[in-house]
Design a protein around this motif. Structure first.
Motif, mmCIF file in Angstrom:
data_model
loop_
_atom_site.group_PDB
_atom_site.id
_atom_site.type_symbol
_atom_site.label_atom_id
_atom_site.label_comp_id
_atom_site.label_asym_id
_atom_site.label_seq_id
_atom_site.Cartn_x
_atom_site.Cartn_y
_atom_site.Cartn_z
ATOM 1 N N VAL A 86 -7.295 -6.732 -0.121
ATOM 2 C CA VAL A 86 -6.599 -6.108 -1.250
ATOM 3 C C VAL A 86 -7.594 -5.582 -2.276
ATOM 4 O O VAL A 86 -7.395 -4.513 -2.870
ATOM 5 C CB VAL A 86 -5.605 -7.095 -1.887
ATOM 6 C CG1 VAL A 86 -4.955 -6.466 -3.121
ATOM 7 C CG2 VAL A 86 -4.526 -7.502 -0.884
ATOM 8 N N ALA A 134 -0.265 -8.635 -4.535
ATOM 9 C CA ALA A 134 -0.411 -8.187 -3.148
ATOM 10 C C ALA A 134 -0.920 -9.321 -2.256
ATOM 11 O O ALA A 134 -0.505 -9.432 -1.092
ATOM 12 C CB ALA A 134 -1.356 -6.991 -3.086
ATOM 13 N N GLU A 189 6.317 -2.930 -1.053
ATOM 14 C CA GLU A 189 6.110 -4.374 -1.053
ATOM 15 C C GLU A 189 7.418 -5.150 -1.221
ATOM 16 O O GLU A 189 7.662 -6.135 -0.510
ATOM 17 C CB GLU A 189 5.139 -4.764 -2.184
ATOM 18 C CG GLU A 189 3.821 -4.027 -2.143
ATOM 19 C CD GLU A 189 3.827 -2.721 -2.954
ATOM 20 O OE1 GLU A 189 2.730 -2.224 -3.268
ATOM 21 O OE2 GLU A 189 4.933 -2.222 -3.271
ATOM 22 N N TYR A 218 -5.492 5.194 -3.890
ATOM 23 C CA TYR A 218 -4.470 4.150 -3.884
ATOM 24 C C TYR A 218 -4.045 3.811 -5.307
ATOM 25 O O TYR A 218 -4.866 3.732 -6.218
ATOM 26 C CB TYR A 218 -4.973 2.890 -3.177
ATOM 27 C CG TYR A 218 -3.878 1.894 -2.898
ATOM 28 C CD1 TYR A 218 -3.003 2.071 -1.841
ATOM 29 C CD2 TYR A 218 -3.698 0.787 -3.724
ATOM 30 C CE1 TYR A 218 -1.981 1.172 -1.593
ATOM 31 C CE2 TYR A 218 -2.679 -0.126 -3.482
ATOM 32 C CZ TYR A 218 -1.822 0.073 -2.415
ATOM 33 O OH TYR A 218 -0.808 -0.816 -2.183
ATOM 34 N N LEU A 245 4.195 -0.122 -8.576
ATOM 35 C CA LEU A 245 5.124 -0.871 -7.728
ATOM 36 C C LEU A 245 6.404 -0.073 -7.553
ATOM 37 O O LEU A 245 7.016 0.367 -8.529
ATOM 38 C CB LEU A 245 5.435 -2.232 -8.368
ATOM 39 C CG LEU A 245 6.300 -3.199 -7.555
ATOM 40 C CD1 LEU A 245 5.571 -3.632 -6.288
ATOM 41 C CD2 LEU A 245 6.651 -4.424 -8.402
ATOM 42 N N VAL A 297 1.948 -11.348 -1.314
ATOM 43 C CA VAL A 297 2.764 -10.682 -0.290
ATOM 44 C C VAL A 297 2.194 -10.964 1.101
ATOM 45 O O VAL A 297 2.932 -11.328 2.033
ATOM 46 C CB VAL A 297 2.824 -9.161 -0.539
ATOM 47 C CG1 VAL A 297 3.477 -8.441 0.645
ATOM 48 C CG2 VAL A 297 3.621 -8.867 -1.809
ATOM 49 N N THR A 352 -1.814 1.271 -8.080
ATOM 50 C CA THR A 352 -1.333 -0.096 -8.290
ATOM 51 C C THR A 352 0.087 -0.114 -8.852
ATOM 52 O O THR A 352 0.541 -1.131 -9.377
ATOM 53 C CB THR A 352 -2.269 -0.855 -9.255
ATOM 54 O OG1 THR A 352 -2.425 -0.110 -10.465
ATOM 55 C CG2 THR A 352 -3.634 -1.079 -8.621
ATOM 56 N N TYR A 401 -1.840 -6.465 -9.946
ATOM 57 C CA TYR A 401 -1.436 -6.095 -8.591
ATOM 58 C C TYR A 401 -2.211 -6.887 -7.541
ATOM 59 O O TYR A 401 -1.698 -7.147 -6.458
ATOM 60 C CB TYR A 401 -1.651 -4.598 -8.376
ATOM 61 C CG TYR A 401 -1.088 -4.083 -7.077
ATOM 62 C CD1 TYR A 401 0.267 -3.757 -6.958
ATOM 63 C CD2 TYR A 401 -1.893 -3.926 -5.952
ATOM 64 C CE1 TYR A 401 0.794 -3.296 -5.768
ATOM 65 C CE2 TYR A 401 -1.384 -3.459 -4.749
ATOM 66 C CZ TYR A 401 -0.035 -3.151 -4.670
ATOM 67 O OH TYR A 401 0.486 -2.704 -3.483
ATOM 68 N N LYS A 410 3.378 1.105 0.042
ATOM 69 C CA LYS A 410 3.941 0.990 -1.309
ATOM 70 C C LYS A 410 5.421 0.592 -1.250
ATOM 71 O O LYS A 410 6.244 1.077 -2.027
ATOM 72 C CB LYS A 410 3.773 2.299 -2.096
ATOM 73 C CG LYS A 410 2.355 2.790 -2.235
ATOM 74 C CD LYS A 410 1.436 1.727 -2.851
ATOM 75 C CE LYS A 410 1.890 1.304 -4.222
ATOM 76 N NZ LYS A 410 1.101 0.158 -4.742
ATOM 77 N N VAL A 437 2.244 -3.224 1.838
ATOM 78 C CA VAL A 437 1.440 -2.901 0.656
ATOM 79 C C VAL A 437 0.876 -1.483 0.780
ATOM 80 O O VAL A 437 0.899 -0.706 -0.180
ATOM 81 C CB VAL A 437 0.306 -3.939 0.493
ATOM 82 C CG1 VAL A 437 -0.707 -3.475 -0.562
ATOM 83 C CG2 VAL A 437 0.881 -5.304 0.092
ATOM 84 N N PHE A 449 0.554 -6.587 4.819
ATOM 85 C CA PHE A 449 -0.433 -5.592 4.387
ATOM 86 C C PHE A 449 0.081 -4.178 4.599
ATOM 87 O O PHE A 449 -0.159 -3.295 3.766
ATOM 88 C CB PHE A 449 -1.744 -5.796 5.146
ATOM 89 C CG PHE A 449 -2.871 -4.942 4.628
ATOM 90 C CD1 PHE A 449 -3.386 -5.139 3.359
ATOM 91 C CD2 PHE A 449 -3.411 -3.929 5.408
ATOM 92 C CE1 PHE A 449 -4.422 -4.348 2.867
ATOM 93 C CE2 PHE A 449 -4.446 -3.140 4.932
ATOM 94 C CZ PHE A 449 -4.951 -3.351 3.648
#
Length: 358
Positions: A144, A177, A284, A153, A157, A180, A155, A173, A282, A279, A276
């Protein structure tokens, strides 16, 4: 490797242009992993039987003593098939593909060590809970952290059903993550208690997120469907295809009555990488819907343990995880498995509907 070898030749032979398409390579990654798993499965089963790498069955739960000694650590064949297929069909210059393979391998190593201690060293408890969790946190933390450092990328949500709610968690984040990934890994691990019970929902989840990650990596589709666009992440669809193929191949031998179990090397790696991928896509929070079976199984354990402690020994369920509760109620194992698969498919369809319900 095929991508890097054949795509440059497309300038001379237009037919090779087909290898540029993610969808084409994802289909063949699926087929490659499927064939590898089915062909090599019997050899792995014989080898595990030879070294007496059999499953330990608890005596305080539903009566499955007839399964004692069934080869475990079958997750090794899943891992090998997924990695070989991905290396063969994916664009290996893509950072997201390498991060995904790192998570898959890292969680698999933690599970392998746990399995090795349990079934080879014959210490039935395996790794201590602290050591197992520590390994998962280390792998998740590295992956992560590297992901967040990628300029493309975000952060932010995404909240299912609400297209205009996208809070930026910033550095918060990172722990979110990590949670998760670790939560998903342990959820699949808890679900892996009946023949084919975990791999069925895992196949459905990987197929569902293959679509989400493809959309997230496609600028026009992401814009039209109002989802967060992550340039380049669509290449991970190839990995998802390999995951589905390897899962189907493993189910060939893991279906009731199982010839092999996946072990922690399989369940931890599959759960961790599914988290993953959510994540990367996007999505999650949507993982709680796609992986609803894993969520229910995990919650049943949390509720059972908590209620047992605070009530002085009383129980909500006859036994946790939840599938054991239904077993003790007299429902046949095969029926429980099929019903959980059906629930998984329905929840995946519900998750896919969020692409338009915004």
């Amino acid at each position: 490797m095929i991508y890097h070898f054949l795509v440059p030749l497309s300038a001379q032979l237009g037919a090779f242009n087909v290898f540029r398409y993610i969808t084409f390579r994802s289909i063949y990654a699926l087929l490659t992993a499927l064939v590898l798993t089915i062909v090599l499965g019997p050899m792995l089963i014989r080898w595990l039987q030879k070294i007496k790498c059999g499953q330990y069955i608890r005596e305080d739960g539903p009566q499955h003593q007839c399964k004692a000694g069934t080869p475990t650590m079958g997750g090794l064949i899943i891992g090998m098939a997924v990695m070989c297929s991905t290396l063969l069909w994916a664009d290996l210059t893509n950072i997201y593909v390498w991060l995904t393979m790192f998570v898959f391998t890292g969680f698999g190593v933690v599970g392998f060590v746990d399995d090795y201690i349990k079934v080879v060293k014959k210490r039935n408890k395996g790794l201590s809970p602290a050591a197992k969790l520590g390994g998962q946190l280390l792998v998740a933390g590295i992956a992560v952290s590297l992901l967040i450092m990628e300029p493309a990328y975000s952060t932010t949500l995404s909240v299912p059903f609400f297209k205009n709610i996208n809070p930026d968690l910033g550095w918060f984040y990172l722990p979110f993550a990590i949670f998760v990934l670790v939560g998903s890994s342990n959820g699949v691990n808890l679900t892996d208690g009946l023949d084919g019970l975990a791999i069925g929902p895992m196949i459905v989840g990987a197929g569902c997120f293959a679509l989400f990650i493809y959309v997230a990596g496609h600028s026009e589709m992401a814009g039209y469907l109002k989802v967060t666009h992550v340039p380049g992440v669509g290449e991970v669809t190839v990995f998802c295809g390999a995951l589905v193929g390897a899962g189907l191949g493993f189910l060939w031998y893991n279906a009731y009555p199982a010839q092999i179990f996946m072990g922690d090397v399989g369940s931890l790696s599959l759960g961790g990488v599914l988290g993953f991928i959510s994540v990367l896509a996007k999505q999650e929070l949507l993982l709680t819907i796609v992986g609803g079976v894993f969520v229910f199984e995990t919650l049943s354990v949390i509720l059972q343990v908590s209620y047992f402690k605070f009530s002085g020994g009383k129980r909500i369920f006859r036994m946790a995880p939840l599938h054991h509760h239904f077993e003790l109620k007299g429902i046949p194992e095969s029926k429980i498995i099929i019903r959980f698969w059906i629930l998984s498919l329905l929840m995946a369809l519900m998750a896919l509907s969020t692409l338009k319900l915004r």
